[in-house]
Design an enzyme around this catalytic site. Structure first.
Site, short mmCIF file in Angstrom:
data_model
loop_
_atom_site.label_atom_id
_atom_site.label_comp_id
_atom_site.label_asym_id
_atom_site.label_seq_id
_atom_site.Cartn_x
_atom_site.Cartn_y
_atom_site.Cartn_z
N ILE A 49 6.15 0.17 -2.33
CA ILE A 49 4.74 0.40 -2.67
C ILE A 49 4.42 0.09 -4.13
O ILE A 49 5.29 0.06 -4.99
CB ILE A 49 4.34 1.86 -2.36
CG1 ILE A 49 5.10 2.85 -3.27
CG2 ILE A 49 4.59 2.19 -0.91
CD1 ILE A 49 4.62 4.28 -3.18
N HIS A 64 0.85 -1.19 0.00
CA HIS A 64 0.00 0.00 0.00
C HIS A 64 0.88 1.24 0.00
O HIS A 64 2.03 1.20 0.46
CB HIS A 64 -0.89 -0.02 1.24
CG HIS A 64 -1.90 1.07 1.30
ND1 HIS A 64 -1.63 2.30 1.90
CD2 HIS A 64 -3.17 1.14 0.84
CE1 HIS A 64 -2.70 3.06 1.81
NE2 HIS A 64 -3.65 2.40 1.16
N THR A 85 1.23 3.64 1.81
CA THR A 85 1.76 4.08 3.10
C THR A 85 2.90 3.20 3.60
O THR A 85 3.48 3.50 4.65
CB THR A 85 0.65 4.08 4.17
OG1 THR A 85 0.07 2.76 4.23
CG2 THR A 85 -0.44 5.09 3.83
N LYS A 86 3.21 2.14 2.88
CA LYS A 86 4.26 1.23 3.31
C LYS A 86 5.62 1.65 2.75
O LYS A 86 5.74 2.60 1.99
CB LYS A 86 3.91 -0.21 2.90
CG LYS A 86 2.58 -0.70 3.46
CD LYS A 86 2.53 -0.61 4.97
CE LYS A 86 1.29 -1.29 5.57
NZ LYS A 86 0.04 -0.59 5.28
N ASN A 87 6.67 0.91 3.10
CA ASN A 87 8.02 1.26 2.65
C ASN A 87 8.19 1.04 1.15
O ASN A 87 8.74 1.88 0.44
CB ASN A 87 9.05 0.41 3.38
CG ASN A 87 9.11 0.69 4.87
OD1 ASN A 87 8.15 1.18 5.44
ND2 ASN A 87 10.23 0.40 5.49
#
Length: 380
Positions: free
Chosen positions: A188, A182, A184-186
């Site tokens: 993506i 997603h 918002t992850k590291n």
């Protein structure tokens, strides 16, 4: 002059994402399981040591597949923390299993392995450790408990890519694991995820479930002369454009992780005086855990009003947020699951947590402003 707004998250681009996306069009392959998907599968397998990786639409889809693979019967129980995203529980509730919520550890906010065994009943089938903030649960203890009671382990490593436990990659330690890509992850791809399969016993069936319950993968490899409906399943595979975007990120995974760790360390050093003054507590990373700089959070002292701090940060142009509302306190959590014990730490810690901006490209001066503003607010 109004200060520049510092967002909580800003998705990072390596610069190659759209180049690779255009390549999918030139390849005339836009649906799933094309060349970029295969590259991503190989990368995850090589970097985690899992037997098989399969890209999915999301980490939620990966957890859905894991729940399907375990063949739950109505009333079977799955032990997990309440302090997690709703997908952790939803995947198993959809398969007629009951989430049993156990309290978290005060240091890592992870599932407290010391409380698992007393929550086990004759209906318990699996344990779902959630690696909060990319910091591993105490996996040796959880594995020992699972072996003693004949239980499966499904790792929710949504936040855990490029993180490890005793130098073993998160997501590959349990029977099944899951990553999130997603935005918002590291690492993506906008939306996206992956199922990680540790043992070959699940690998072929996982591939079938992901392809609408057919053996289409075997057909394209020339192992069967036609593909047919073999099992339950759904369409869990993402399109090739998503995989192409992800491949650009995976190529830079080490650099992205190093940058996030540098940001994490700057916060940690700068905020040490506030911890010494008893105004907040910084994250704790056990020595056996190799984290990935996914998140920097602080736990405010109990007497500090978190909403006032969040409002103050917002008024100063800083995007900071709280995190999960514990599942055991939610309407659906009470309807479909049950709490084991009072979950006092889950309740109290969740009410004190503030997440600070962390994203590739966050400058030292921006971090300094975040820390100065937070300092003024908690001292007030």
């Amino acid at each position: 002059m109004t200060a520049e707004y510092i967002p909580f998250n800003r998705p990072y681009s390596t610069g190659k994402e759209m180049v690779y996306a255009a390549e999918t069009q030139r390849n005339y392959h836009l649906s799933g399981d094309g060349p970029f998907t295969k590259r991503c599968h190989r990368w995850i397998e090589e970097h985690t040591g899992c037997a098989k990786a399969l890209l999915t639409h999301s980490c939620t889809s990966a957890l859905d597949m894991a729940a399907l693979l375990l063949d739950f019967e109505r009333g079977d129980e799955v032990i997990m923390p309440s302090y997690t995203f709703v997908s952790t529980a939803n995947a198993f509730v959809l398969r007629n299993a009951v989430p049993v919520f156990v309290d978290i550890r005060e240091d890592t906010l992870n599932l407290d392995e010391r409380l698992i065994e007393e929550a086990i009943t004759t209906r318990t089938r699996a344990i779902v450790p959630v690696h909060y903030a990319g910091v591993s649960c105490e996996m040796d203890s959880i594995i020992a408990i699972a072996r003693r009671h004949g239980l499966r382990i499904v790792e929710d490593a949504a936040q855990g890519i490029m993180a490890g436990y005793k130098n073993r990659a998160l997501g590959s330690i349990g029977d099944l694991g899951s990553f999130s890509f997603h935005e918002t992850k590291n690492i993506i791809s906008g939306e996206g995820g992956s199922l990680l399969v540790r043992d070959a016993e699940f690998a072929q069936r996982a591939e079938i479930l992901r392809e609408k319950g057919t053996d289409r993968g075997r057909f394209f490899r020339g192992e069967v002369d036609k593909y047919t409906w073999q099992d339950v399943g759904s369409s869990f595979l993402p399109n090739e454009v998503t995989a192409a975007f992800l491949w650009a990120q995976l190529e830079e995974a080490q650099r992205i992780t190093s940058e996030r760790l540098a940001i994490w360390r700057r916060y940690h050093e700068t905020l040490q005086p506030l911890e010494q003054q008893g105004l907040l507590r910084r994250p704790i990373v056990p020595t056996d855990c190799q984290h990935n700089g996914h998140m920097y959070y602080v736990l405010l002292a109990p007497e500090i009003d978190r909403q006032l701090v969040l409002d103050g940060l917002k008024q100063n142009g800083i995007g900071a947020v709280f995190h999960y509302v514990p599942l055991h306190s939610s309407p659906a959590g009470q309807r479909y699951g049950r709490a084991h014990g009072e979950l006092a730490l889950t309740t109290s810690l969740s009410q004190r947590l503030v997440r600070l901006p962390v994203w590739f490209g966050l400058s030292e001066s921006q971090q300094q402003r975040v820390c100065e503003t937070l300092t003024a607010l908690v001292k007030r």
